[in-house]
Each structure stands twice: as structure tokens, then as C-alpha cells.
Write a protein that holds these residues in place. Sequence first.
Motif: not given
Length: 449
Positions: A106, A108-109, A111, A113, A134-136
Amino acid sequence: MINLFDQDNQASRDLGRSLEAAGFDWPTVVLTDDGFLDDHLASPFQFFMGEEDASCRALYFNELPVPAYWEIMGDNSSARVEDLGQVKARIYYAEPKHKRLINKVDWLDEKGRVAFVDIYNQYGRRFSRIAFDTEERMSIKTYYDTQGREALVHNLVTDTLSLNYQGQTYFFRDQVDFICFYLKEAGFDLSGMLINSLAMPFLVSHRLALPGEDILFWQEPIHDTIPGNMQMIFAGTTPRARTVIVDDKTNYQRLQGLLAEQEAGTSDQLKHLGYIYPIEEPVRNTNEALVLTNSDQVESLEELLQALPDWHFHVGALTEMSDKLMGLDHFSNLTLYPNISQDKVEDLLKRCKVYLDINYANEILNAVRRAFDHRQLILAFRETLHQDRYTAAEHRFNKANVEGLIAHLDQVGLDETLWIRGIEVQLAHVGQTRVEDYRDVLAGGCHDK
């Protein structure tokens, strides 16, 4: 004839091995491909990605390609990638996890996420990537061929797919159409399929648009109603599937009752078959018991050691052991194995007469099933039971009744016939089935295809 299985799990493996043992050695297609399927299993995704380089191997957790100066840190359960203290990725291992082989990463960005997920296979190749919004929420899953090119793109929002194959691009309205295309393109004998799910395998059977006779082998619980797609089979409203075989006797009887209540189906549409388990013959003549645990919470271990001096207890862990367990090392009838090797685990599975499922927390190394396969008598506390499928009701004790477990072990140690009887009860509990039963149930249908 083929097997069309939803996933490569313990139930589908037991079914495949049982069929093979009974002489039904059909090709098996698995529709969920995590990248670590056994070589004898076919996958629609692997078919279109090309032949892998068999000389390559899975990536160890610290072999993940990362930018310079980023750090990879891990333990026996998972790993992570960090840059100056910020987590950049989480690494998840393939089973068995103690080997620390990368299956999923995974990324992550800024933030924290999940931006996208890379999926690696047993050859160390990134064969798939899942993009997130952007809402995963998962949006697009892309599969790459062995040359790193896009082979298949699956829109996870609309369920549409596009396939690049032999110089052409094919579009499919959903996964069902894609799998139907694959089955025909791969050249399988589709005159019959044995499916084990009412999800994707059933939908493929329903839409295949070829003549044939399919069988549903049901491996899940039956509750208060007959599942909707199964009702279609009994009603004759699906074009290929005609027969339902149920693996569990209780579920089979429950389904019989539901059919009688609804006056649906016929007796020859519903059958029962358990599994042909490949039980290894024991090589043991001493009273030895095994516990495999990564927790120091082993119920009543000290009481067992004190009460049963004629039994020798082996306790193994994949990690270092706590002072609590090491503090019991003074018992002469106890051997502790911190950081136990796989060779030693296999040796103890062959040597020990009994497996004690008495540790709290997660099971390790699929210990109960492996003990069952090695013909160990499995005894457990109800509070620590990990796999009830393999532990007969007569072999379960309340933790408040440790005296009952002690008495049972004492009797089994004194009388070999009681151990033999216990194994018979255990096999009856799991529904051990004969080769002849498979041939009788499948004869005249898919048996000779």
C-alpha cells in the motif's frame, strides 16, 4: 470437464485433492488470483499475462525497490517503508507470513491515505496495480504482462474491462463476460463444470451460452433459507447447473428439510460428499504432545506439566519466547523451541501423538490442520479453539475443567486403543469420505467426461 473455483482456499484445495484421489483429474481454474497460486492451477489473468520466468522468486520484504535513503523495516507479520520518519508504504506478506515474502504494498500519499496498491507475485514481479481515488475507494485495477505492458484494465466502478490480446483490444461489459471469453479462448472442455460458489462461478455457468451439465459443490453454511441462485438450480431455471453436492452433513440435512418444506427440487438433485483427506500414517510410540504458539498465553500449561509427568510437551514459537514461558524450562517433561525451524516443526508433527490447541491469540503455521493431516489427536479448550472443523466435540474442554483434559491425556497415554478410537472420532467429525463415495455420486454425470 473443469473445476471452476472462486478462490484458492483450504476448502477448494480439499475438494481438488479429493477429486484427484478419486480419479477425477480435471483442470482447475481459480478466478481470484493473488499472484501465489500453485503451478497446477489455471488463472484467467495469468493466461493473458504470459508465461512467467520460473527461475525467478518472490521478493523478500527488504528487496522492494524504493528511492535512495528510504528505509524498510519489518517483523514476522508485516513491514513498512519510511522516509525521515514518515510512513510511505505498508508491506503485506504472502502466506505463510513468517517467510516475509511480499504480496501487496500500500503506497500512501502525503496525508497518509492509500494512493495505489501494488500486487507482487511468487516470481517477484509486480503483476497488478490498484488505483484509489481521494476518498480511498478503489477505481482502476491494471494487470501487466511479463514484459511490463498493460494487458488488462478493470474499471472497478463500472465493472467494465479492456483486454490487449494478440494485437487486438477486446472490451467486456463485466467480469463474467471476460471469464467466459477466457474459458473458450483457453480451449477447455466445457461440457461440464464443477463450481464451488454461487457468486462468480455460478454467474459464469449461467451465462456461458454453451451446452453442458454443471454441478455446484456447496462448501458454506446453510441457514434458514435456500440461497437465491441455488433455488434456480433446483427449479431448473439456469441452463447448465442441475445438481447440488453439500460437503457438510448438517448443512446437507438442513437443506433437505428446506427443500421438503418448499416442495422444491428432487432427491437426485441434492447429494452429500465430504472430503478424502490425505492422512499421513503416524510414526510415533511415545506420549508426546505439541503446542505451536506466538503467545505466552498457553492455558493451564503448568498444570498439565505437573499432572502428567509421563507425557513430554513440546512448545514451539516462530519468535523469541517471553520470560513467562522460559520460566517453565525447569520442567523435565517440557522442551521449548523459540525461533523454531520449519524442519523441527515437521519433525514434531510426525513425532507427537497429540496436538494441544490451548494457546490464545492467533494460530500460527496452520497448526491445527497440519496436526490433523499428520494424524495427531487434537484436544482443545473451548476458549482457545482455533479450527473447530478438525476438533471433535468430545475433544473440547472448558478451561475450568482442566482436570477433564488431564484425565483424557492420562487415559490415552495408558491405552493405545483409546488414541486410535479418538482418531476415528476425529475423522468422523470432519466427514472423512471414501474414494468409492465420490465415484458413486459422480458416476453417470461428470465422472466420465
